[in-house]
Design a protein around this motif. Sequence first.
Motif, PDB file in Angstrom:
ATOM      1  N   LEU A 286       0.826  -1.200   0.000  1.00 14.06           N
ATOM      2  CA  LEU A 286       0.000   0.000   0.000  1.00 14.06           C
ATOM      3  C   LEU A 286       0.870   1.264   0.000  1.00 14.06           C
ATOM      4  O   LEU A 286       0.579   2.230  -0.712  1.00 14.06           O
ATOM      5  CB  LEU A 286      -0.920  -0.002   1.224  1.00 14.06           C
ATOM      6  N   LYS A 287       1.933   1.247   0.782  1.00 10.28           N
ATOM      7  CA  LYS A 287       2.818   2.402   0.876  1.00 10.28           C
ATOM      8  C   LYS A 287       3.498   2.706  -0.451  1.00 10.28           C
ATOM      9  O   LYS A 287       3.811   3.855  -0.762  1.00 10.28           O
ATOM     10  CB  LYS A 287       3.864   2.150   1.966  1.00 10.28           C
ATOM     11  N   ALA A 288       3.702   1.662  -1.258  1.00  8.92           N
ATOM     12  CA  ALA A 288       4.388   1.840  -2.541  1.00  8.92           C
ATOM     13  C   ALA A 288       3.546   2.600  -3.551  1.00  8.92           C
ATOM     14  O   ALA A 288       4.049   3.042  -4.583  1.00  8.92           O
ATOM     15  CB  ALA A 288       4.763   0.476  -3.116  1.00  8.92           C
ATOM     16  N   GLY A 289       2.253   2.743  -3.287  1.00  7.40           N
ATOM     17  CA  GLY A 289       1.391   3.483  -4.197  1.00  7.40           C
ATOM     18  C   GLY A 289       0.544   2.619  -5.106  1.00  7.40           C
ATOM     19  O   GLY A 289      -0.124   3.122  -6.017  1.00  7.40           O
ATOM     20  N   TRP A 290       0.553   1.299  -4.885  1.00  2.00           N
ATOM     21  CA  TRP A 290      -0.261   0.402  -5.705  1.00  2.00           C
ATOM     22  C   TRP A 290      -1.740   0.552  -5.353  1.00  2.00           C
ATOM     23  O   TRP A 290      -2.101   0.752  -4.198  1.00  2.00           O
ATOM     24  CB  TRP A 290       0.155  -1.042  -5.485  1.00  2.00           C
ATOM     25  N   ASP A 291      -2.594   0.460  -6.357  1.00  2.00           N
ATOM     26  CA  ASP A 291      -4.044   0.506  -6.167  1.00  2.00           C
ATOM     27  C   ASP A 291      -4.534  -0.929  -5.972  1.00  2.00           C
ATOM     28  O   ASP A 291      -4.680  -1.688  -6.931  1.00  2.00           O
ATOM     29  CB  ASP A 291      -4.711   1.145  -7.384  1.00  2.00           C
ATOM     30  N   VAL A 292      -4.759  -1.317  -4.708  1.00  4.22           N
ATOM     31  CA  VAL A 292      -4.987  -2.713  -4.338  1.00  4.22           C
ATOM     32  C   VAL A 292      -6.424  -2.938  -3.877  1.00  4.22           C
ATOM     33  O   VAL A 292      -6.976  -2.137  -3.125  1.00  4.22           O
ATOM     34  CB  VAL A 292      -4.010  -3.132  -3.214  1.00  4.22           C
ATOM     35  N   THR A 293      -7.024  -4.039  -4.341  1.00  6.25           N
ATOM     36  CA  THR A 293      -8.362  -4.440  -3.914  1.00  6.25           C
ATOM     37  C   THR A 293      -8.311  -5.865  -3.353  1.00  6.25           C
ATOM     38  O   THR A 293      -8.036  -6.809  -4.109  1.00  6.25           O
ATOM     39  CB  THR A 293      -9.357  -4.408  -5.087  1.00  6.25           C
ATOM     40  N   PRO A 294      -8.546  -6.046  -2.045  1.00 10.76           N
ATOM     41  CA  PRO A 294      -8.594  -7.404  -1.494  1.00 10.76           C
ATOM     42  C   PRO A 294      -9.741  -8.195  -2.111  1.00 10.76           C
ATOM     43  O   PRO A 294     -10.816  -7.660  -2.382  1.00 10.76           O
ATOM     44  CB  PRO A 294      -8.824  -7.178   0.000  1.00 10.76           C
ATOM     45  N   LEU A 295      -9.521  -9.486  -2.331  1.00 15.32           N
ATOM     46  CA  LEU A 295     -10.533 -10.351  -2.941  1.00 15.32           C
ATOM     47  C   LEU A 295     -11.287 -11.186  -1.922  1.00 15.32           C
ATOM     48  O   LEU A 295     -12.245 -11.876  -2.271  1.00 15.32           O
ATOM     49  CB  LEU A 295      -9.868 -11.279  -3.965  1.00 15.32           C
ATOM     50  N   GLY A 296     -10.876 -11.123  -0.674  1.00 15.01           N
ATOM     51  CA  GLY A 296     -11.531 -11.896   0.374  1.00 15.01           C
ATOM     52  C   GLY A 296     -10.818 -11.692   1.692  1.00 15.01           C
ATOM     53  O   GLY A 296      -9.965 -10.798   1.825  1.00 15.01           O
ATOM     54  N   LEU A 297     -11.152 -12.524   2.659  1.00 11.87           N
ATOM     55  CA  LEU A 297     -10.538 -12.416   3.978  1.00 11.87           C
ATOM     56  C   LEU A 297      -9.208 -13.169   4.012  1.00 11.87           C
ATOM     57  O   LEU A 297      -9.006 -14.128   3.265  1.00 11.87           O
ATOM     58  CB  LEU A 297     -11.477 -12.994   5.040  1.00 11.87           C
ATOM     59  N   PRO A 298      -8.291 -12.750   4.881  1.00  8.93           N
ATOM     60  CA  PRO A 298      -7.022 -13.471   5.013  1.00  8.93           C
ATOM     61  C   PRO A 298      -7.249 -14.893   5.516  1.00  8.93           C
ATOM     62  O   PRO A 298      -8.265 -15.201   6.136  1.00  8.93           O
ATOM     63  CB  PRO A 298      -6.245 -12.638   6.042  1.00  8.93           C
TER      64      PRO A 298
END
Length: 211
Positions: A151-163
């Motif tokens: 996240l800190k790197a600037g990537w646009d991330v969307t989780p697909l489910g729970l860990p």
Amino acid sequence: MIHVVGAHNKARYKGYLRELWQQRYDVFVEKMGWTLDCADGIERDQFDRPDTIYLLCIDDNGKLKGAMRLLPTTKPHLMSEVFPGLCAEGVPSSETTWEISRFYSLTGRHLMLERDRTVSELVCGLYEFALLSNIKQVSCVASMVLFPTILKAGWDVTPLGLPSVSDGEVVLAFLIDLNERDYKTVARNRKIGGSVLHVSSLQEEQLEIAV
């Protein structure tokens, strides 16, 4: 530089691919302790296939410093075959969505600054290759320990489910959007100026995709 290696030029990179699988064994089995079904000293699985694309970070002295693997999500891949339960609404599958896996850089206290450079080149090389190849997203399964860094790197991330816990490690499946705006942000954050792609290997891969 980041060399794009696929079916069209694997013969030329045969020595590097052998070294890649040896390095993966050292990183993922010996150092990280993953339990993988592989021959002693070689980490190579069913997803290292003819249609697999590798991004290899090779320095000016010809040394392999790190790599990542890309697979089309329209065919069997790590997330669809091993980690489908991590995706709450099904495993993403699209011509413009590929999976990245086996992403590593060489470790060692005396190589920390160099490792950062290796990771930076691989990340920016992924963006460059994706933008040139009409890849809009990549899917990935990674340790939750790495998530704040991503996240800190600037990537646009969307989780697909729970860990979930896998092999004693908490992992998460997610999608990363790859676009020009985020590429510029990531390159700036990682202090990368200009292209990191090896031109001849890229041109060959583009011709292969076009065919």
